[in-house]
Design a protein around this motif. Structure first.
Motif, PDB file in Angstrom:
ATOM      1  N   UNK A 130      41.072  51.702  45.256  1.00  0.00           N
ATOM      2  CA  UNK A 130      42.146  50.872  45.797  1.00  0.00           C
ATOM      3  C   UNK A 130      43.524  51.418  45.421  1.00  0.00           C
ATOM      4  N   UNK A 131      43.667  51.994  44.213  1.00  0.00           N
ATOM      5  CA  UNK A 131      44.965  52.493  43.777  1.00  0.00           C
ATOM      6  C   UNK A 131      45.428  53.662  44.642  1.00  0.00           C
ATOM      7  N   UNK A 132      44.541  54.648  44.838  1.00  0.00           N
ATOM      8  CA  UNK A 132      44.892  55.800  45.670  1.00  0.00           C
ATOM      9  C   UNK A 132      45.139  55.391  47.121  1.00  0.00           C
ATOM     10  N   UNK A 133      44.217  54.616  47.680  1.00  0.00           N
ATOM     11  CA  UNK A 133      44.303  54.268  49.100  1.00  0.00           C
ATOM     12  C   UNK A 133      45.559  53.454  49.405  1.00  0.00           C
ATOM     13  N   UNK A 134      45.823  52.428  48.593  1.00  0.00           N
ATOM     14  CA  UNK A 134      47.027  51.633  48.818  1.00  0.00           C
ATOM     15  C   UNK A 134      48.278  52.425  48.489  1.00  0.00           C
ATOM     16  N   UNK A 135      48.158  53.382  47.554  1.00  0.00           N
ATOM     17  CA  UNK A 135      49.297  54.247  47.250  1.00  0.00           C
ATOM     18  C   UNK A 135      49.701  55.074  48.454  1.00  0.00           C
ATOM     19  N   UNK A 136      48.724  55.655  49.137  1.00  0.00           N
ATOM     20  CA  UNK A 136      49.027  56.435  50.347  1.00  0.00           C
ATOM     21  C   UNK A 136      49.616  55.535  51.422  1.00  0.00           C
ATOM     22  N   UNK A 137      49.053  54.331  51.591  1.00  0.00           N
ATOM     23  CA  UNK A 137      49.594  53.406  52.586  1.00  0.00           C
ATOM     24  C   UNK A 137      51.040  53.045  52.279  1.00  0.00           C
ATOM     25  N   UNK A 138      51.338  52.810  51.000  1.00  0.00           N
ATOM     26  CA  UNK A 138      52.696  52.449  50.623  1.00  0.00           C
ATOM     27  C   UNK A 138      53.671  53.586  50.900  1.00  0.00           C
ATOM     28  N   UNK A 139      53.221  54.817  50.672  1.00  0.00           N
ATOM     29  CA  UNK A 139      54.083  55.977  50.932  1.00  0.00           C
ATOM     30  C   UNK A 139      54.368  56.149  52.414  1.00  0.00           C
ATOM     31  N   UNK A 140      53.487  55.624  53.265  1.00  0.00           N
ATOM     32  CA  UNK A 140      53.691  55.715  54.711  1.00  0.00           C
ATOM     33  C   UNK A 140      54.717  54.711  55.220  1.00  0.00           C
ATOM     34  N   UNK A 141      55.048  53.720  54.395  1.00  0.00           N
ATOM     35  CA  UNK A 141      56.127  52.795  54.704  1.00  0.00           C
ATOM     36  C   UNK A 141      55.891  51.950  55.943  1.00  0.00           C
ATOM     37  N   UNK A 142      56.935  51.804  56.798  1.00  0.00           N
ATOM     38  CA  UNK A 142      56.856  50.875  57.940  1.00  0.00           C
ATOM     39  C   UNK A 142      55.907  51.317  59.046  1.00  0.00           C
ATOM     40  N   UNK A 143      55.350  52.521  58.948  1.00  0.00           N
ATOM     41  CA  UNK A 143      54.388  52.939  59.966  1.00  0.00           C
ATOM     42  C   UNK A 143      53.064  52.184  59.859  1.00  0.00           C
ATOM     43  N   UNK A 144      52.891  51.455  58.746  1.00  0.00           N
ATOM     44  CA  UNK A 144      51.650  50.715  58.522  1.00  0.00           C
ATOM     45  C   UNK A 144      51.923  49.214  58.641  1.00  0.00           C
ATOM     46  N   UNK A 145      51.286  48.513  59.583  1.00  0.00           N
ATOM     47  CA  UNK A 145      51.459  47.052  59.673  1.00  0.00           C
ATOM     48  C   UNK A 145      51.027  46.376  58.380  1.00  0.00           C
ATOM     49  N   UNK A 146      51.746  45.326  57.989  1.00  0.00           N
ATOM     50  CA  UNK A 146      51.397  44.611  56.768  1.00  0.00           C
ATOM     51  C   UNK A 146      49.987  44.068  56.795  1.00  0.00           C
ATOM     52  N   UNK A 147      49.513  43.698  57.985  1.00  0.00           N
ATOM     53  CA  UNK A 147      48.162  43.151  58.095  1.00  0.00           C
ATOM     54  C   UNK A 147      47.103  44.166  57.677  1.00  0.00           C
ATOM     55  N   UNK A 148      47.376  45.467  57.893  1.00  0.00           N
ATOM     56  CA  UNK A 148      46.411  46.488  57.504  1.00  0.00           C
ATOM     57  C   UNK A 148      46.387  46.691  55.994  1.00  0.00           C
ATOM     58  N   UNK A 149      47.529  46.508  55.346  1.00  0.00           N
ATOM     59  CA  UNK A 149      47.547  46.599  53.883  1.00  0.00           C
ATOM     60  C   UNK A 149      46.708  45.479  53.278  1.00  0.00           C
ATOM     61  N   UNK A 150      46.865  44.279  53.817  1.00  0.00           N
ATOM     62  CA  UNK A 150      46.067  43.151  53.334  1.00  0.00           C
ATOM     63  C   UNK A 150      44.583  43.388  53.628  1.00  0.00           C
ATOM     64  N   UNK A 151      44.287  43.919  54.833  1.00  0.00           N
ATOM     65  CA  UNK A 151      42.904  44.204  55.209  1.00  0.00           C
ATOM     66  C   UNK A 151      42.281  45.227  54.266  1.00  0.00           C
ATOM     67  N   UNK A 152      43.018  46.306  53.965  1.00  0.00           N
ATOM     68  CA  UNK A 152      42.494  47.333  53.076  1.00  0.00           C
ATOM     69  C   UNK A 152      42.286  46.781  51.675  1.00  0.00           C
ATOM     70  N   UNK A 153      43.225  45.964  51.198  1.00  0.00           N
ATOM     71  CA  UNK A 153      43.077  45.381  49.869  1.00  0.00           C
ATOM     72  C   UNK A 153      41.846  44.481  49.807  1.00  0.00           C
ATOM     73  N   UNK A 154      41.651  43.641  50.834  1.00  0.00           N
ATOM     74  CA  UNK A 154      40.486  42.756  50.868  1.00  0.00           C
ATOM     75  C   UNK A 154      39.193  43.565  50.954  1.00  0.00           C
ATOM     76  N   UNK A 155      39.195  44.608  51.788  1.00  0.00           N
ATOM     77  CA  UNK A 155      38.024  45.483  51.924  1.00  0.00           C
ATOM     78  C   UNK A 155      37.694  46.139  50.584  1.00  0.00           C
ATOM     79  N   UNK A 156      38.739  46.642  49.896  1.00  0.00           N
ATOM     80  CA  UNK A 156      38.512  47.339  48.631  1.00  0.00           C
ATOM     81  C   UNK A 156      37.984  46.390  47.569  1.00  0.00           C
ATOM     82  N   UNK A 157      38.431  45.128  47.589  1.00  0.00           N
ATOM     83  CA  UNK A 157      37.935  44.157  46.618  1.00  0.00           C
ATOM     84  C   UNK A 157      36.451  43.884  46.849  1.00  0.00           C
ATOM     85  N   UNK A 158      36.057  43.692  48.118  1.00  0.00           N
ATOM     86  CA  UNK A 158      34.636  43.483  48.423  1.00  0.00           C
ATOM     87  C   UNK A 158      33.843  44.747  48.086  1.00  0.00           C
TER      88      UNK A 158
END
Length: 394
Positions: A130-158
């Motif tokens: 989760x740290x690496x994956x969300x780190x890359x998403x954060x570096x991509x900035x506004x190109x990533x919809x917020x809903x996908x960040x939440x989706x990835x976080x929820x997926x990684x938790x499961x």
């Protein structure tokens, strides 16, 4: 009316790039040191004994118990009062996580069918970092919809929950009954404190330390004590009294988050990412264990997550994350192939042979790097949906 505090997971999303970059730096430093004149000292230090355990064991069994404690707190927090608090919210990340564990494991097994000794490592590519994956998403900035960040976080938790169950079921050997009995008694004390609504943290942490010792002696991996402890930490949630930020779980979650992000995980990365590349040749790069881990992450994760997402949405079980295109969903699926922390952790459990550990470690590093590059490339090239209301979250 005071504003409701955000969970540590959501706060984590806002600062994830710093923690992710620190983890990347620690892994890079480990590779540099392992291939420098300091290599002998680096590998020797990991075997230095302190209070009956090697330094490597203290990192993997001790510090990582704190990591698993935070993971457990996040799972409970999101299940009770967050993005996974209802079945409708759990469907898409749950189905995606299932595909993301199943397909990589099958690819690893398929590649290693002719090498039975390697099959114990089938779960290595099944985990997402989760740290690496969300780190890359954060570096991509506004190109990533917020809903996908939440989706990835929820997926990684499961996904983390799945990895925890895999470790408990498939990587537990030589059980010691007296220690298991002590762990059960200690757990009973924790559950009783929870039922009696003990709201101070220190009693849970003191008894939790005893639980860790019993797990260490029992044959069940000691880090699972962190997850079990997390499940007993109280969280306040009711219509009359919503979580006001002072529940023990909420306070511990926020207190641990920076320590895990900026100390525990980077130290683990530094202690486990080192591999002597000077001894790596074509044979090691094409070994079944190496290819199984690499292809499981790089191919298995995007195929498993992407296809299972597609099936769940097309079958009407879930809806596409708001404002996200199919290309962006594939980009997130690719980023799920970054399996660094949990994959290396399972690698340590799966194999005792240094050769196999080194081969799968190379596969994990290569697969994670390729997945990060693929995800970055997809998001860099993917057009954004013209209609931001193309879909809504489940």
């Amino acid at each position: 009316m005071t504003a409701r505090p955000i969970s540590a997971l959501r706060a984590f999303l806002q600062s994830e790039s710093a923690g992710g970059l620190l983890l990347m730096g620690a892994a890079t430093l480990a590779l540099i040191v392992a291939n420098s004149p300091l290599a002998e000292d680096y590998f020797h230090a990991l075997h230095v004994e302190i209070l009956g355990l090697s330094l490597g064991h203290w990192v993997n069994d001790g510090l990582m118990a704190v990591f698993f404690l935070l993971v457990g707190l996040e799972i409970k927090r999101e299940m009770v009062d967050g993005e996974l608090s209802s079945w409708s919210r759990r469907v898409l990340p749950g189905v995606a996580a299932l595909g993301g564990m199943l397909v990589p494991a099958l690819i690893y097994v398929a590649v290693n069918l002719q090498a039975p000794a390697n099959l114990r490592g089938w779960a290595i590519p099944a985990a997402t970092d989760i740290a690496f994956a969300l780190g890359v998403l954060s570096l991509l900035g506004p190109r990533v919809p917020g809903s996908l960040k939440v989706f990835l976080a929820a997926l990684a938790i499961i996904d983390d929950l799945g990895a925890i169950l895999i470790i408990a079921v498939f990587y537990t050997d030589h059980l010691t009954l007296w220690a298991l009995g002590g762990a059960a008694a200690t757990l009973a004390v924790l559950v009783t404190m929870n039922r009696l609504k003990v709201m101070r943290l220190w009693p849970y942490l003191v008894v939790g330390a005893g639980l860790w010792v019993f797990f260490l002696k029992s044959g069940v991996h000691a880090t699972l004590a962190g997850v079990i402890l997390a499940m007993t930490i109280p969280i306040t949630r009711s219509p009359a009294r919503p979580d006001d930020g002072y529940s023990p779980l909420h306070r511990l979650e926020h207190a641990l988050n920076p320590w895990v992000a900026y100390l525990v995980v980077p130290v683990f990365g530094f202690a486990n990412a080192g591999v002597a590349l000077g001894q790596v040749g074509l044979a090691e790069l094409t070994a079944p264990a190496t290819l199984g881990a690499e292809l499981g992450l790089f191919l298995g994760k995007p195929i498993g997550v992407g296809l299972f997402c597609l099936a769940a949405i097309k079958l009407g079980w879930a809806q596409r994350p708001s404002g996200a295109s199919w290309a962006q969903i594939f980009g997130v699926s690719a980023l799920c192939g970054i399996g660094f922390t949990m994959s290396l952790f399972i690698n340590n459990l799966a194999f005792d042979a240094p050769v196999l550990q080194a081969e799968t470690k190379i596969g994990v590093l290569a697969g994670s790097l390729l997945s990060a590059l693929l995800g970055w490339l997809v998001f860099s090239l993917a057009p954004r949906p013209r209609d931001p209301h193309i879909s809504t979250e489940a």
